[in-house]
Design a protein around this motif. Sequence first.
Motif, short mmCIF file in Angstrom:
data_model
loop_
_atom_site.label_atom_id
_atom_site.label_comp_id
_atom_site.label_asym_id
_atom_site.label_seq_id
_atom_site.Cartn_x
_atom_site.Cartn_y
_atom_site.Cartn_z
N ASN A 1 -8.40 -1.42 -4.93
CA ASN A 1 -8.66 -0.97 -6.30
C ASN A 1 -7.46 -1.23 -7.21
O ASN A 1 -6.42 -1.74 -6.78
N GLY A 2 -7.61 -0.86 -8.48
CA GLY A 2 -6.58 -1.13 -9.48
C GLY A 2 -5.26 -0.45 -9.18
O GLY A 2 -4.20 -1.04 -9.40
N ARG A 3 -5.31 0.80 -8.70
CA ARG A 3 -4.08 1.49 -8.38
C ARG A 3 -3.31 0.77 -7.28
O ARG A 3 -2.09 0.59 -7.36
N GLY A 4 -4.02 0.34 -6.25
CA GLY A 4 -3.37 -0.35 -5.14
C GLY A 4 -2.81 -1.69 -5.56
O GLY A 4 -1.69 -2.06 -5.17
N GLY B 1 1.09 -2.73 -5.48
CA GLY B 1 1.54 -3.85 -4.66
C GLY B 1 2.33 -4.87 -5.47
O GLY B 1 3.34 -5.41 -4.99
N LEU B 2 1.90 -5.12 -6.70
CA LEU B 2 2.62 -6.07 -7.56
C LEU B 2 4.01 -5.56 -7.92
O LEU B 2 5.01 -6.28 -7.84
N ILE B 3 4.09 -4.29 -8.30
CA ILE B 3 5.39 -3.72 -8.70
C ILE B 3 6.31 -3.58 -7.49
O ILE B 3 7.50 -3.91 -7.56
N VAL C 1 1.07 -2.42 0.98
CA VAL C 1 1.13 -1.47 -0.13
C VAL C 1 -0.21 -1.38 -0.84
O VAL C 1 -0.70 -0.29 -1.16
N ILE C 2 -0.82 -2.54 -1.11
CA ILE C 2 -2.12 -2.55 -1.79
C ILE C 2 -3.15 -1.78 -0.97
O ILE C 2 -3.91 -0.96 -1.51
N TRP C 3 -3.19 -2.02 0.32
CA TRP C 3 -4.16 -1.35 1.19
C TRP C 3 -3.91 0.15 1.24
O TRP C 3 -4.84 0.96 1.09
N ALA C 4 -2.65 0.54 1.44
CA ALA C 4 -2.32 1.96 1.60
C ALA C 4 -2.57 2.74 0.30
O ALA C 4 -3.18 3.82 0.31
N VAL C 5 -2.11 2.20 -0.82
CA VAL C 5 -2.27 2.92 -2.09
C VAL C 5 -3.73 2.94 -2.52
O VAL C 5 -4.19 3.92 -3.12
N SER C 6 -4.48 1.89 -2.22
CA SER C 6 -5.90 1.88 -2.57
C SER C 6 -6.64 3.01 -1.88
O SER C 6 -7.63 3.54 -2.42
N ARG C 7 -6.16 3.42 -0.71
CA ARG C 7 -6.81 4.51 0.03
C ARG C 7 -6.59 5.86 -0.62
O ARG C 7 -7.28 6.84 -0.29
#
Length: 520
Positions: free
Chosen positions: A414-417, A421-423, A459-465
């Motif tokens: 999702n957008g948050r993840g 991940g980008l930052i 990071v993208i996977w973990a934060v998306s959760r």
Amino acid sequence: MNSIAINFVDCAIIILYLIFIIWWGLRNGKSSDAGSYFLAGRTMPWWIVGLSLFAASISSTTLIGQSGDAYHTGVAVFNYNLTGVVVMVFFATFLLPLYIRSGIFTIPEFLERRFDKRSRYYFSGICIVGNIFLDAAGALYAAALIIKLLFPEADLQLIIIIFAVLAASYTIPGGLSSAINAELIQAVILIVGSVILTGACFANGGFDYLASLFESGDMSVRLIRPLTDTATPWLGLIVGMPVLGIYFWANNQTLVQRVLSARSVDEGRKGVMFAGALTLATLFIIVFPGVIARHLFPGIEKPDMIYPTMVLRLLPTGLLGIMLSALLAALTSTLSAILNSTSTLFTMDFYAKIDKRADERKLASLVIIVIAALWAPQIGRFGSLLKYYQEMLSYIAPPVVAAFLMGVFSRRANGRGAFAGLIAGLVVAAAMLLWRTEIFGGMHFLLIVPFLLVFSLSVIWAVSRTAPAPRPDKLIDTTFSAADFRAETRSLAEVSWWRNYRVWGGVLLVLCMLILIIFR
């Protein structure tokens, strides 16, 4: 190297070429609306898409830089093109249809459709800064260096301004249609001119020299190098180059914008395959001449100057003018491509949010080219820009590639993840610049790339959760569908083999494998 006198006939050929390319670009321009100006009305057939894509990709870095690297280290530099062809097949199969069906103008816009505005603005900002201060300024600087060889007394800043005006004269009024139609002519000149130069190299003992290197097993004609190789360690071909290749061919606004101009998904795919075939040909028209030049012109202190050296030393009157036109074609083609894509990013991703009419697109192009022209002379103070630029991409690319891959192949991201991940990837990349030696020692930058990619993916996977799954509308025309892929497979079974892009993709992959085996 010393300056070289140029015949009046060659000067006339170059001047006539410059006049013609401006007239041709203006004659074929479209600027009635944003779709016409930025994407040529989305009407381009596959062969124009392919030639334009090839011309835009053969930048000063490719034409001059790869010849210089071939002169210095051998054919190993071709690994970037070889990997790029594999990436093009992947891009055409999985990502291109989503880009075209979603109706986007810019690649950062795709991130907004799939995630949110934060990811779009982040990526767009990075692209604009890089395009102006690295790509556009670099193309201007490279063109100025070539002219300085012929006219050493000419002022560097004046030459840069002249080339900036040249590219802007048809790109700003006519938009992408002007750029693409000019690139069509430039691609033909570039290919013909490079073939002529290759013939001259082989005619001067190049074939026997290459044969002797091949028979002796010389490292300079080997694509697969030891893990300790400073140019392209073999593991880097597997874990590093594909990531940079995805960023260059599938996330690069300058190149992908040409594909977005295709009149259909099928035409876009065939155009990419055509560009892939032309890219394979660079082994013969760019890399081999660079290797042969080690035999013809030993002891060149600056390898990046070997391509213009071959042009000026090997070709007779008339052909010299044609080949110099080909060299200038590559540089002006790159500049016009960068100019149009950067103005597209600025106008559609930023200015259009303020003024929906986006009437300032031509003013944006003018500002961009002025900034690049003013900055270009400063490049000479930075030493080896080529290596610096490659390493910068190895830090910038992994987080962006991670966001696109997760967005396309994971419906849970999702957008948050994505933004996290980008930052996070940017922060780690900045830390690498400061403490790379302390963290990785002398490890090759291609071997560092997978660490940044895996980190960003995690990071993208973990934060998306930590946030709800994306809304269903965020997944329409932005994510890969196995059902759609199977349906396409069934429909392609009824198509003649020469009309099936997958057949041509398979041919390209087989050719890549054969080249790798021959030059292993």
